[in-house]
Design a protein around this motif. Sequence first.
Motif, PDB file in Angstrom:
ATOM      1  N   ALA A  98      10.394  56.477  49.240  1.00  8.12           N
ATOM      2  CA  ALA A  98      10.376  55.016  49.289  1.00  8.12           C
ATOM      3  C   ALA A  98       9.070  54.523  49.893  1.00  8.12           C
ATOM      4  CB  ALA A  98      11.556  54.500  50.106  1.00  8.12           C
ATOM      5  N   PRO A  99       8.660  53.300  49.575  1.00  6.15           N
ATOM      6  CA  PRO A  99       7.486  52.722  50.243  1.00  6.15           C
ATOM      7  C   PRO A  99       7.690  52.659  51.747  1.00  6.15           C
ATOM      8  CG  PRO A  99       8.121  51.416  48.328  1.00  6.15           C
ATOM      9  CD  PRO A  99       9.224  52.409  48.549  1.00  6.15           C
ATOM     10  N   GLY A 100       6.583  52.681  52.481  1.00 10.02           N
ATOM     11  CA  GLY A 100       6.667  52.638  53.928  1.00 10.02           C
ATOM     12  C   GLY A 100       7.231  51.337  54.446  1.00 10.02           C
ATOM     13  N   CYS A 101       7.750  51.401  55.666  1.00 10.85           N
ATOM     14  CA  CYS A 101       8.350  50.222  56.296  1.00 10.85           C
ATOM     15  C   CYS A 101       7.309  49.110  56.419  1.00 10.85           C
ATOM     16  CB  CYS A 101       8.903  50.604  57.667  1.00 10.85           C
ATOM     17  SG  CYS A 101       9.534  49.221  58.625  1.00 10.85           S
ATOM     18  N   GLU A 102       7.692  47.901  56.030  1.00  5.72           N
ATOM     19  CA  GLU A 102       6.764  46.778  56.045  1.00  5.72           C
ATOM     20  C   GLU A 102       6.962  45.865  57.249  1.00  5.72           C
ATOM     21  OE1 GLU A 102       8.525  43.274  53.380  1.00  5.72           O
ATOM     22  OE2 GLU A 102       8.098  45.086  52.221  1.00  5.72           O
ATOM     23  N   ALA A 103       7.755  46.302  58.219  1.00  2.00           N
ATOM     24  CA  ALA A 103       7.913  45.503  59.443  1.00  2.00           C
ATOM     25  C   ALA A 103       6.583  45.446  60.187  1.00  2.00           C
ATOM     26  CB  ALA A 103       8.993  46.110  60.330  1.00  2.00           C
ATOM     27  N   PRO A 104       6.347  44.403  60.970  1.00  2.00           N
ATOM     28  CA  PRO A 104       5.053  44.271  61.668  1.00  2.00           C
ATOM     29  C   PRO A 104       4.839  45.385  62.692  1.00  2.00           C
ATOM     30  CG  PRO A 104       6.615  42.612  62.428  1.00  2.00           C
ATOM     31  CD  PRO A 104       7.240  43.261  61.236  1.00  2.00           C
ATOM     32  N   ARG A 105       3.597  45.837  62.781  1.00  2.00           N
ATOM     33  CA  ARG A 105       3.222  46.889  63.738  1.00  2.00           C
ATOM     34  C   ARG A 105       2.845  46.257  65.068  1.00  2.00           C
ATOM     35  NH1 ARG A 105       1.834  51.909  64.585  1.00  2.00           N
ATOM     36  NH2 ARG A 105       2.660  52.507  62.554  1.00  2.00           N
ATOM     37  N   LEU A 106       3.365  46.840  66.153  1.00  2.00           N
ATOM     38  CA  LEU A 106       3.097  46.323  67.493  1.00  2.00           C
ATOM     39  C   LEU A 106       1.885  46.987  68.127  1.00  2.00           C
ATOM     40  CD1 LEU A 106       6.767  46.140  68.842  1.00  2.00           C
ATOM     41  CD2 LEU A 106       5.434  44.370  67.700  1.00  2.00           C
ATOM     42  N   ARG A 107       1.640  48.239  67.826  1.00  2.00           N
ATOM     43  CA  ARG A 107       0.503  48.973  68.388  1.00  2.00           C
ATOM     44  C   ARG A 107      -0.285  49.586  67.252  1.00  2.00           C
ATOM     45  NH1 ARG A 107       4.849  50.906  71.265  1.00  2.00           N
ATOM     46  NH2 ARG A 107       4.704  52.882  70.145  1.00  2.00           N
ATOM     47  N   PRO A 108      -1.606  49.703  67.377  1.00  2.00           N
ATOM     48  CA  PRO A 108      -2.390  50.362  66.327  1.00  2.00           C
ATOM     49  C   PRO A 108      -1.958  51.811  66.152  1.00  2.00           C
ATOM     50  CG  PRO A 108      -3.814  49.160  67.839  1.00  2.00           C
ATOM     51  CD  PRO A 108      -2.459  49.159  68.456  1.00  2.00           C
ATOM     52  N   TYR A 109      -1.956  52.253  64.916  1.00  2.00           N
ATOM     53  CA  TYR A 109      -1.583  53.637  64.633  1.00  2.00           C
ATOM     54  C   TYR A 109      -2.726  54.559  65.024  1.00  2.00           C
ATOM     55  CZ  TYR A 109      -0.624  57.899  62.024  1.00  2.00           C
ATOM     56  OH  TYR A 109      -0.433  59.212  61.681  1.00  2.00           O
ATOM     57  N   VAL A 110      -2.402  55.625  65.757  1.00  2.00           N
ATOM     58  CA  VAL A 110      -3.368  56.628  66.190  1.00  2.00           C
ATOM     59  C   VAL A 110      -2.862  57.982  65.727  1.00  2.00           C
ATOM     60  CG1 VAL A 110      -4.571  57.694  68.137  1.00  2.00           C
ATOM     61  CG2 VAL A 110      -4.045  55.246  68.185  1.00  2.00           C
ATOM     62  N   TYR A 111      -3.707  58.706  65.022  1.00  2.00           N
ATOM     63  CA  TYR A 111      -3.305  60.024  64.523  1.00  2.00           C
ATOM     64  C   TYR A 111      -3.230  61.010  65.683  1.00  2.00           C
ATOM     65  CZ  TYR A 111      -3.506  64.563  62.242  1.00  2.00           C
ATOM     66  OH  TYR A 111      -3.254  65.856  61.861  1.00  2.00           O
ATOM     67  N   ARG A 112      -2.109  61.679  65.793  1.00  2.00           N
ATOM     68  CA  ARG A 112      -1.907  62.694  66.826  1.00  2.00           C
ATOM     69  C   ARG A 112      -1.569  64.008  66.145  1.00  2.00           C
ATOM     70  NH1 ARG A 112       0.289  57.982  68.719  1.00  2.00           N
ATOM     71  NH2 ARG A 112      -0.442  57.256  70.767  1.00  2.00           N
ATOM     72  N   PRO A 113      -2.502  64.954  66.147  1.00  2.00           N
ATOM     73  CA  PRO A 113      -2.226  66.232  65.469  1.00  2.00           C
ATOM     74  C   PRO A 113      -1.095  66.983  66.144  1.00  2.00           C
ATOM     75  CG  PRO A 113      -4.240  66.379  66.761  1.00  2.00           C
ATOM     76  CD  PRO A 113      -3.829  64.930  66.776  1.00  2.00           C
ATOM     77  N   ARG A 114      -0.352  67.705  65.353  1.00  2.00           N
ATOM     78  CA  ARG A 114       0.763  68.471  65.880  1.00  2.00           C
ATOM     79  C   ARG A 114       0.244  69.621  66.758  1.00  2.00           C
ATOM     80  NH1 ARG A 114       5.072  70.330  61.575  1.00  2.00           N
ATOM     81  NH2 ARG A 114       5.171  68.038  61.438  1.00  2.00           N
ATOM     82  N   ARG A 115       0.896  69.822  67.890  1.00  2.00           N
ATOM     83  CA  ARG A 115       0.472  70.891  68.790  1.00  2.00           C
ATOM     84  C   ARG A 115       0.774  72.250  68.177  1.00  2.00           C
ATOM     85  NH1 ARG A 115       2.568  68.913  74.795  1.00  2.00           N
ATOM     86  NH2 ARG A 115       1.305  66.998  74.902  1.00  2.00           N
ATOM     87  N   PRO A 116      -0.144  73.209  68.376  1.00  2.00           N
ATOM     88  CA  PRO A 116       0.107  74.549  67.817  1.00  2.00           C
ATOM     89  C   PRO A 116       1.280  75.211  68.517  1.00  2.00           C
ATOM     90  CG  PRO A 116      -1.831  74.578  69.233  1.00  2.00           C
ATOM     91  CD  PRO A 116      -1.436  73.130  69.076  1.00  2.00           C
ATOM     92  N   ALA A 117       1.990  76.025  67.765  1.00  2.00           N
ATOM     93  CA  ALA A 117       3.144  76.719  68.320  1.00  2.00           C
ATOM     94  C   ALA A 117       2.694  77.731  69.359  1.00  2.00           C
ATOM     95  CB  ALA A 117       3.917  77.415  67.204  1.00  2.00           C
ATOM     96  N   THR A 118       3.467  77.873  70.440  1.00  2.00           N
ATOM     97  CA  THR A 118       3.164  78.819  71.514  1.00  2.00           C
ATOM     98  C   THR A 118       4.288  79.824  71.629  1.00  2.00           C
ATOM     99  OG1 THR A 118       4.209  77.357  73.131  1.00  2.00           O
ATOM    100  CG2 THR A 118       1.838  77.097  72.781  1.00  2.00           C
ATOM    101  N   THR A 119       3.987  80.968  72.252  1.00  2.00           N
ATOM    102  CA  THR A 119       4.982  82.014  72.453  1.00  2.00           C
ATOM    103  C   THR A 119       4.997  82.424  73.912  1.00  2.00           C
ATOM    104  OG1 THR A 119       5.656  84.236  71.836  1.00  2.00           O
ATOM    105  CG2 THR A 119       3.304  83.792  71.823  1.00  2.00           C
ATOM    106  N   GLU A 120       6.151  82.754  74.411  1.00  2.00           N
ATOM    107  CA  GLU A 120       6.286  83.162  75.792  1.00  2.00           C
ATOM    108  C   GLU A 120       6.417  84.676  75.933  1.00  2.00           C
ATOM    109  OE1 GLU A 120       9.591  81.083  77.329  1.00  2.00           O
ATOM    110  OE2 GLU A 120       8.628  79.086  77.208  1.00  2.00           O
ATOM    111  N   GLU A 121       6.265  85.370  74.829  1.00  2.00           N
ATOM    112  CA  GLU A 121       6.371  86.815  74.896  1.00  2.00           C
ATOM    113  C   GLU A 121       5.189  87.404  75.665  1.00  2.00           C
ATOM    114  OE1 GLU A 121       6.744  88.368  71.030  1.00  2.00           O
ATOM    115  OE2 GLU A 121       8.563  87.245  70.520  1.00  2.00           O
ATOM    116  N   GLU A 122       5.491  88.361  76.544  1.00  2.00           N
ATOM    117  CA  GLU A 122       4.438  88.994  77.323  1.00  2.00           C
ATOM    118  C   GLU A 122       3.628  89.926  76.429  1.00  2.00           C
ATOM    119  OE1 GLU A 122       6.086  90.976  80.640  1.00  2.00           O
ATOM    120  OE2 GLU A 122       6.888  89.142  81.565  1.00  2.00           O
TER     121      GLU A 122
END
Length: 259
Positions: A98-122
Amino acid sequence: MSAAADAPRLDRAETYAETVHRIYGDRRAASPARELLLAVAYALFVAPGEPGRVLNTAARALGRSTATGRPRFDALVADDAPRYEPPRAAADWGPGGAPGCEAPRLRPYVYRPRRPATTEEEGAVPLRPLPEPVVHVGPDYVPPVDYRNEHGICGADSHHKVLELDPRTGWTIPHWFCKRHVDHAERVAEQVREQNAAAPEPIPNRGGLLPAYFKAPWEDVYRHYAPASWKPPSYGLSADDWPDPGNPPPVRSRRLRAV
């Protein structure tokens, strides 16, 4: 053969040339519809055939579909049936399509890259981070503005659809909203409720070219080839007769007798 005997044939050739010229200059005639109009004009003015069987001659000239094996004439005439088709955005789309939501935006959109996956294995060997990409641009390069910030809209995946009917044309105007803006969807639905109830029958926006060029009992022809749910619009069968408030009126075609 005398000149008097050649006169009717010359008149038909001249009329055929004028008709072909008008068809190619008609901005409403896309490729499939143009091919149908040219086939009917050929059957009417050029092809030898029995009087009163012009459409049969046109059907033979168009041949059969390589995909289905059915006569191409059937599908082309059905597609020329005058009707209104709403925009694709008015269909029942899922959240991802579907087309994106057309409601008014309150804050400017800022691209935030997804954090890389981490592992706790020793003893896990961390992956070497990739180098930053190098983009070569000119000195006057200006990065593009995200469409959400440019238009001031939310742009998230939509889940709620509200259809508005234009009070002049009856055409559908879809509005989409995401889950966070259900209140906007309800407010818009309430605003257009009375307007939709008073909207006129939608003006056709597809088909209607055959009656604009040739005289024939087109309603009977359309009922034979179009789906059973098709009904003739109140605005008329010919596209020349439909009002079009958004564009200048098309050049009216001189209709020729086909059947």
